[in-house]
Write a protein that holds these residues in place. Structure first.
Motif, short mmCIF file in Angstrom:
data_model
loop_
_atom_site.label_atom_id
_atom_site.label_comp_id
_atom_site.label_asym_id
_atom_site.label_seq_id
_atom_site.Cartn_x
_atom_site.Cartn_y
_atom_site.Cartn_z
N SER A 185 56.05 41.84 41.88
CA SER A 185 55.74 43.45 41.62
C SER A 185 54.55 43.94 42.16
O SER A 185 53.30 42.80 42.27
CB SER A 185 55.60 43.00 39.95
N TRP A 186 54.59 45.38 42.04
CA TRP A 186 53.21 45.76 43.18
C TRP A 186 52.28 45.88 42.24
O TRP A 186 51.45 46.47 42.82
CB TRP A 186 53.81 46.82 44.06
N TRP A 187 52.29 45.87 40.84
CA TRP A 187 51.36 46.22 39.45
C TRP A 187 51.11 44.91 39.65
O TRP A 187 52.74 44.42 38.62
CB TRP A 187 51.92 47.47 39.73
N PRO A 188 50.06 44.47 39.30
CA PRO A 188 48.51 44.59 39.43
C PRO A 188 48.96 43.99 40.90
O PRO A 188 49.42 43.75 41.40
CB PRO A 188 48.17 44.02 38.24
N LEU A 189 47.64 45.34 41.21
CA LEU A 189 47.46 44.78 42.99
C LEU A 189 46.62 43.52 42.68
O LEU A 189 45.83 42.66 41.75
CB LEU A 189 46.85 46.03 42.68
N PRO A 190 46.75 42.09 43.37
CA PRO A 190 46.14 41.29 44.44
C PRO A 190 44.76 41.85 44.10
O PRO A 190 44.83 42.71 45.01
CB PRO A 190 46.52 41.14 45.25
N PRO A 191 43.75 40.94 43.92
CA PRO A 191 42.20 41.14 44.51
C PRO A 191 41.76 41.99 46.07
O PRO A 191 40.84 42.40 46.17
CB PRO A 191 41.69 39.79 43.84
N GLY A 192 42.75 41.54 46.72
CA GLY A 192 42.29 41.96 47.78
C GLY A 192 42.94 43.42 48.34
O GLY A 192 41.30 43.93 48.55
N TRP A 193 43.48 43.96 47.63
CA TRP A 193 43.82 44.96 47.67
C TRP A 193 42.41 46.37 47.04
O TRP A 193 42.42 47.29 47.21
CB TRP A 193 45.23 45.66 47.09
N TRP A 194 42.23 45.45 45.91
CA TRP A 194 41.34 46.35 44.26
C TRP A 194 39.57 45.77 45.69
O TRP A 194 39.17 46.87 45.22
CB TRP A 194 40.80 45.45 43.65
N MET A 195 39.84 44.64 46.29
CA MET A 195 38.98 45.26 47.16
C MET A 195 38.24 46.33 48.41
O MET A 195 38.10 47.04 48.72
CB MET A 195 38.37 44.37 47.84
N VAL A 196 39.58 46.59 48.71
CA VAL A 196 40.11 47.56 49.96
C VAL A 196 39.79 49.13 49.49
O VAL A 196 39.19 49.66 49.65
CB VAL A 196 41.59 47.66 50.13
#
Length: 151
Positions: free
Chosen positions: A18-29
């Protein structure tokens, strides 16, 4: 023969992630983009605020001088104070050298144009109001450039 009697089924692949929840790398970006956006917006706001204060200072000082020659002297004084900020030696310039410094790198509005009134206009008993306003508009723009450190 035995293989025919075995209950075999097709291979089932697992569901796509699933695209949600976003992986941690995307949250950092996303966090870095937000921080950069806030910092840039804050710097632009501070710059605009500083420019407005400088313009208010310039307009207030010029408006306080009621007569043409006194107004030209106030404009010249403000330009000298701003020039000192850009180059410490600029405040000591006189005559044509001062006008060439005020021209900057773009044009020759001070040394060949309306700005020449700054040389002797403050010493005249009467000065054309239209000329003073042209010099004020020209000096206002140059005042901002000098306050920002542009030579």
């Amino acid at each position: 023969m035995m293989a025919a009697k075995l209950p075999l089924r097709d291979v089932h692949l697992p569901a796509a992630p699933s695209w949600w929840p976003l992986p941690p790398g995307w949250w950092m970006v996303i966090g870095v983009v937000l921080v950069v956006t806030v910092v840039v917006a804050g710097l632009l706001w501070l710059r605009r605020r500083r420019r407005r204060r400088w313009l208010a200072l310039f307009d207030g000082q010029v408006a306080a001088a009621l007569e043409g020659p006194v107004r030209l002297a106030a404009i010249s004084d403000l330009l000298r104070r701003a020039a000192r900020r850009a180059d410490t030696r600029a405040a000591q310039l006189q005559g044509e050298a001062w006008l060439r410094f005020l021209d900057g790198r773009q044009g020759r509005e001070f040394s060949d144009g309306e700005g020449r009134l700054l040389l002797e206009g403050a010493y005249r008993p009467q000065v054309d109001v239209q000329g003073v306003e042209q010099v004020r508009a020209l000096a206002r723009a140059r005042f901002l450039e000098l306050m920002e450190g542009k030579r």
